[in-house]
Design a protein around this motif. Structure first.
Motif, PDB file in Angstrom:
ATOM      1  N   PRO A 318       0.820  -1.225   0.000  1.00  0.00           N
ATOM      2  CA  PRO A 318       0.000   0.000   0.000  1.00  0.00           C
ATOM      3  C   PRO A 318       0.848   1.266   0.000  1.00  0.00           C
ATOM      4  N   GLY A 319       1.956   1.236   0.745  1.00  0.00           N
ATOM      5  CA  GLY A 319       2.807   2.424   0.789  1.00  0.00           C
ATOM      6  C   GLY A 319       3.429   2.711  -0.568  1.00  0.00           C
ATOM      7  N   ASP A 320       3.847   1.661  -1.262  1.00  0.00           N
ATOM      8  CA  ASP A 320       4.407   1.842  -2.606  1.00  0.00           C
ATOM      9  C   ASP A 320       3.352   2.370  -3.564  1.00  0.00           C
ATOM     10  N   GLN A 321       2.130   1.819  -3.433  1.00  0.00           N
ATOM     11  CA  GLN A 321       1.042   2.270  -4.296  1.00  0.00           C
ATOM     12  C   GLN A 321       0.810   3.771  -4.141  1.00  0.00           C
ATOM     13  N   GLN A 322       0.779   4.240  -2.903  1.00  0.00           N
ATOM     14  CA  GLN A 322       0.534   5.660  -2.639  1.00  0.00           C
ATOM     15  C   GLN A 322       1.675   6.534  -3.186  1.00  0.00           C
ATOM     16  N   ALA A 327       3.811  10.261  -7.255  1.00  0.00           N
ATOM     17  CA  ALA A 327       4.830  10.597  -8.254  1.00  0.00           C
ATOM     18  C   ALA A 327       4.194  10.859  -9.615  1.00  0.00           C
ATOM     19  N   CYS A 328       3.189  10.054  -9.982  1.00  0.00           N
ATOM     20  CA  CYS A 328       2.524  10.232 -11.275  1.00  0.00           C
ATOM     21  C   CYS A 328       1.750  11.550 -11.319  1.00  0.00           C
ATOM     22  N   ILE A 329       1.117  11.903 -10.209  1.00  0.00           N
ATOM     23  CA  ILE A 329       0.415  13.193 -10.149  1.00  0.00           C
ATOM     24  C   ILE A 329       1.406  14.341 -10.338  1.00  0.00           C
ATOM     25  N   TRP A 330       2.558  14.217  -9.689  1.00  0.00           N
ATOM     26  CA  TRP A 330       3.594  15.273  -9.826  1.00  0.00           C
ATOM     27  C   TRP A 330       4.082  15.379 -11.262  1.00  0.00           C
ATOM     28  N   LEU A 331       4.347  14.240 -11.899  1.00  0.00           N
ATOM     29  CA  LEU A 331       4.830  14.260 -13.274  1.00  0.00           C
ATOM     30  C   LEU A 331       3.806  14.898 -14.205  1.00  0.00           C
ATOM     31  N   ARG A 332       2.541  14.556 -14.038  1.00  0.00           N
ATOM     32  CA  ARG A 332       1.510  15.136 -14.910  1.00  0.00           C
ATOM     33  C   ARG A 332       1.319  16.619 -14.634  1.00  0.00           C
ATOM     34  N   SER A 333       1.616  17.029 -13.388  1.00  0.00           N
ATOM     35  CA  SER A 333       1.432  18.445 -13.044  1.00  0.00           C
ATOM     36  C   SER A 333       2.443  19.353 -13.733  1.00  0.00           C
ATOM     37  N   LEU A 334       3.541  18.781 -14.213  1.00  0.00           N
ATOM     38  CA  LEU A 334       4.569  19.587 -14.857  1.00  0.00           C
ATOM     39  C   LEU A 334       4.107  20.157 -16.193  1.00  0.00           C
ATOM     40  N   VAL A 335       2.953  19.692 -16.682  1.00  0.00           N
ATOM     41  CA  VAL A 335       2.436  20.226 -17.944  1.00  0.00           C
ATOM     42  C   VAL A 335       2.146  21.718 -17.831  1.00  0.00           C
ATOM     43  N   ARG A 336       1.832  22.183 -16.635  1.00  0.00           N
ATOM     44  CA  ARG A 336       1.562  23.614 -16.487  1.00  0.00           C
ATOM     45  C   ARG A 336       2.818  24.453 -16.692  1.00  0.00           C
ATOM     46  N   HIS A 337       3.961  23.831 -16.638  1.00  0.00           N
ATOM     47  CA  HIS A 337       5.226  24.519 -16.940  1.00  0.00           C
ATOM     48  C   HIS A 337       5.673  24.258 -18.381  1.00  0.00           C
ATOM     49  N   GLY A 338       4.817  23.577 -19.137  1.00  0.00           N
ATOM     50  CA  GLY A 338       5.146  23.302 -20.535  1.00  0.00           C
ATOM     51  C   GLY A 338       5.784  21.949 -20.770  1.00  0.00           C
ATOM     52  N   ALA A 364      13.448   6.462 -14.138  1.00  0.00           N
ATOM     53  CA  ALA A 364      12.690   7.543 -14.762  1.00  0.00           C
ATOM     54  C   ALA A 364      11.769   7.009 -15.860  1.00  0.00           C
ATOM     55  N   GLU A 365      12.244   6.072 -16.653  1.00  0.00           N
ATOM     56  CA  GLU A 365      11.436   5.515 -17.741  1.00  0.00           C
ATOM     57  C   GLU A 365      10.211   4.785 -17.205  1.00  0.00           C
ATOM     58  N   ILE A 366      10.400   3.998 -16.121  1.00  0.00           N
ATOM     59  CA  ILE A 366       9.273   3.262 -15.537  1.00  0.00           C
ATOM     60  C   ILE A 366       8.217   4.232 -15.008  1.00  0.00           C
ATOM     61  N   LEU A 367       8.668   5.256 -14.257  1.00  0.00           N
ATOM     62  CA  LEU A 367       7.707   6.204 -13.681  1.00  0.00           C
ATOM     63  C   LEU A 367       6.909   6.921 -14.776  1.00  0.00           C
ATOM     64  N   LEU A 368       7.557   7.329 -15.831  1.00  0.00           N
ATOM     65  CA  LEU A 368       6.863   8.029 -16.906  1.00  0.00           C
ATOM     66  C   LEU A 368       5.899   7.082 -17.630  1.00  0.00           C
ATOM     67  N   ALA A 369       6.268   5.834 -17.786  1.00  0.00           N
ATOM     68  CA  ALA A 369       5.358   4.869 -18.398  1.00  0.00           C
ATOM     69  C   ALA A 369       4.125   4.653 -17.526  1.00  0.00           C
ATOM     70  N   LEU A 370       4.332   4.593 -16.196  1.00  0.00           N
ATOM     71  CA  LEU A 370       3.209   4.436 -15.286  1.00  0.00           C
ATOM     72  C   LEU A 370       2.305   5.670 -15.306  1.00  0.00           C
ATOM     73  N   ALA A 371       2.913   6.858 -15.355  1.00  0.00           N
ATOM     74  CA  ALA A 371       2.120   8.092 -15.402  1.00  0.00           C
ATOM     75  C   ALA A 371       1.287   8.155 -16.679  1.00  0.00           C
ATOM     76  N   ALA A 372       1.805   7.641 -17.771  1.00  0.00           N
ATOM     77  CA  ALA A 372       1.096   7.675 -19.040  1.00  0.00           C
ATOM     78  C   ALA A 372      -0.101   6.726 -19.033  1.00  0.00           C
ATOM     79  N   GLN A 373      -0.100   5.711 -18.155  1.00  0.00           N
ATOM     80  CA  GLN A 373      -1.199   4.750 -18.083  1.00  0.00           C
ATOM     81  C   GLN A 373      -2.373   5.259 -17.257  1.00  0.00           C
ATOM     82  N   ARG A 374      -2.162   6.327 -16.506  1.00  0.00           N
ATOM     83  CA  ARG A 374      -3.197   6.830 -15.601  1.00  0.00           C
ATOM     84  C   ARG A 374      -3.989   7.970 -16.210  1.00  0.00           C
TER      85      ARG A 374
END
Length: 374
Positions: A318-322, A327-338, A364-374
């Motif tokens: 559960p801790g890893d899931q959270q 991390a995925c929310i943070w990565l997607r939030s960077l869109v506001r900076h372009g 980095a590649e794994i995290l970005l792939a996971l963020a793209a799935q959400r």
């Protein structure tokens, strides 16, 4: 020859004195060879479409170089001017006769501290034993000899060129007949350096290729790099070695990559230094450095989470899931900076796959792939 003594016994350089004045002195037999002191005459000029020069009556002087090519004559003038721009306080002479080592240097430079350089511009074939004799004679006389090769010999496989490369670890080919004068700077690299270059990100390799290319070598020396540029881009250091900013940057980058490959732990400043040519400071501050800090806190998080999703009997913690979701929310939030996820993925392709930094790139590649799935 390009140098003579005028009526006042001062040095006169062809091409740097008004042609009409040279003609007058020539008619009056007031031009003399600086070596044998015999009378010389002005030759060439715009009407004859040849380099202005001085000449003996045929066979008069054993030091005579009457048969030199236009390329060679123009090259000496170009090199003398190039040196004057770099060393305005040095004494620079064309066709300087040196009692020791009994040579006429194409261009001779004497620094205020007494250090002496002989710049030889070699356009004709040269026997390797002759080159060795000249090289050792200069060094025995305390003169640093620097050899620049005419571009007409650039694709030749000649023993003296390979010997020059083995001695100096660099070669400079010059075309003085174009404006600005064009150069090809070549130097050897190791097999490891060649492999490192092939492993560079495609964007960086393409950017470097605009100035420098990796190619085969003259003779049997293996891998080499070549820079095509202009003579003005080249400088000489205190030992008359060739300096080009692109070569300096490439060698610094190679040294850095070797240090990163041998590292036992990640170093933030080392990574930033490596990435700065390809990634701007904003992206480093907003994306790379925070991601690095997160990775250093738990290097196995992304791998543990990703593998846990597909392994029976090992559910994701559960801790890893959270933490992954955060991390995925943070990565997607960077869109506001372009910085979209696609743009961030392009940035991660600049990460080095060297030593411990390769694992960070995978993270980095794994995290970005996971963020793209959400």
């Amino acid at each position: 020859m390009l140098v003579a003594y005028g009526p006042d016994q001062h040095t006169v350089i062809a091409g740097e004195t008004p042609f009409s004045q040279l003609q007058q002195w020539s008619r009056n037999h007031q031009l003399h060879c600086p070596n044998c002191r015999g009378v010389v005459h002005i030759r060439g000029g715009a009407e004859k479409r040849t380099q202005v020069h001085f000449a003996h009556q045929k066979g008069e002087c054993e030091w005579s170089t009457e048969a030199e090519s236009i390329r060679h004559a123009q090259g000496k003038l170009v090199l003398a001017q190039w040196l004057r721009q770099q060393y305005p306080h040095a004494a620079i002479s064309l066709e300087k006769r040196l009692p020791e080592p009994n040579r006429i240097a194409d261009v001779f430079l004497e620094h205020a501290n007494g250090q002496q350089w002989a710049i030889e511009f070699q356009c004709a074939p040269l026997d390797i034993e002759e080159w060795k004799m000249r090289h050792h004679a200069y060094r025995k006389a305390g003169i640093i000899d620097s050899w620049i090769i005419g571009n007409n010999r650039r694709e030749k496989q000649e023993a003296f060129i390979e010997a020059l490369l083995a001695t100096n670890r660099e070669l400079l080919f010059l075309d003085p007949l174009v404006s600005p004068p064009r150069i090809w700077l070549r130097w050897p690299i190791t097999r490891q350096q060649a492999m490192e270059r092939q492993q560079l990100p495609a964007t960086e390799r393409a950017a470097q290729s605009q100035n420098a290319t990796m190619d085969g070598w003259v003779g049997r020396s293996g891998y080499g790099m070549t820079i095509l540029g202009t003579l003005a881009e080249i400088q000489l250091d205190t030992q008359a070695r060739l300096i080009h900013p692109t070569r300096v940057a490439l060698e610094q980058r190679s040294t850095l990559l070797q240090a990163m490959s041998a590292a036992t732990a990640l170093d933030e400043q080392q990574l930033v230094t490596y990435l700065q040519p390809a990634i701007n400071n904003t992206a480093l501050r907003l994306f790379v450095i925070p991601l690095l800090h997160a990775y250093q806190l738990d290097p196995e998080l992304a791998r543990r989470y990703n593998y846990g999703r597909g392994l029976p009997g090992q559910p994701v913690r559960p801790g890893d899931q959270q933490r992954i979701e955060k991390a995925c929310i943070w990565l997607r939030s960077l869109v506001r900076h372009g910085y979209t996820l696609e743009k961030l993925q392009l940035l991660t392709r600049e990460f080095p796959f060297a030593g411990p930094y390769a694992a960070f790139a995978g993270y980095a590649e794994i995290l970005l792939a996971l963020a793209a799935q959400r």
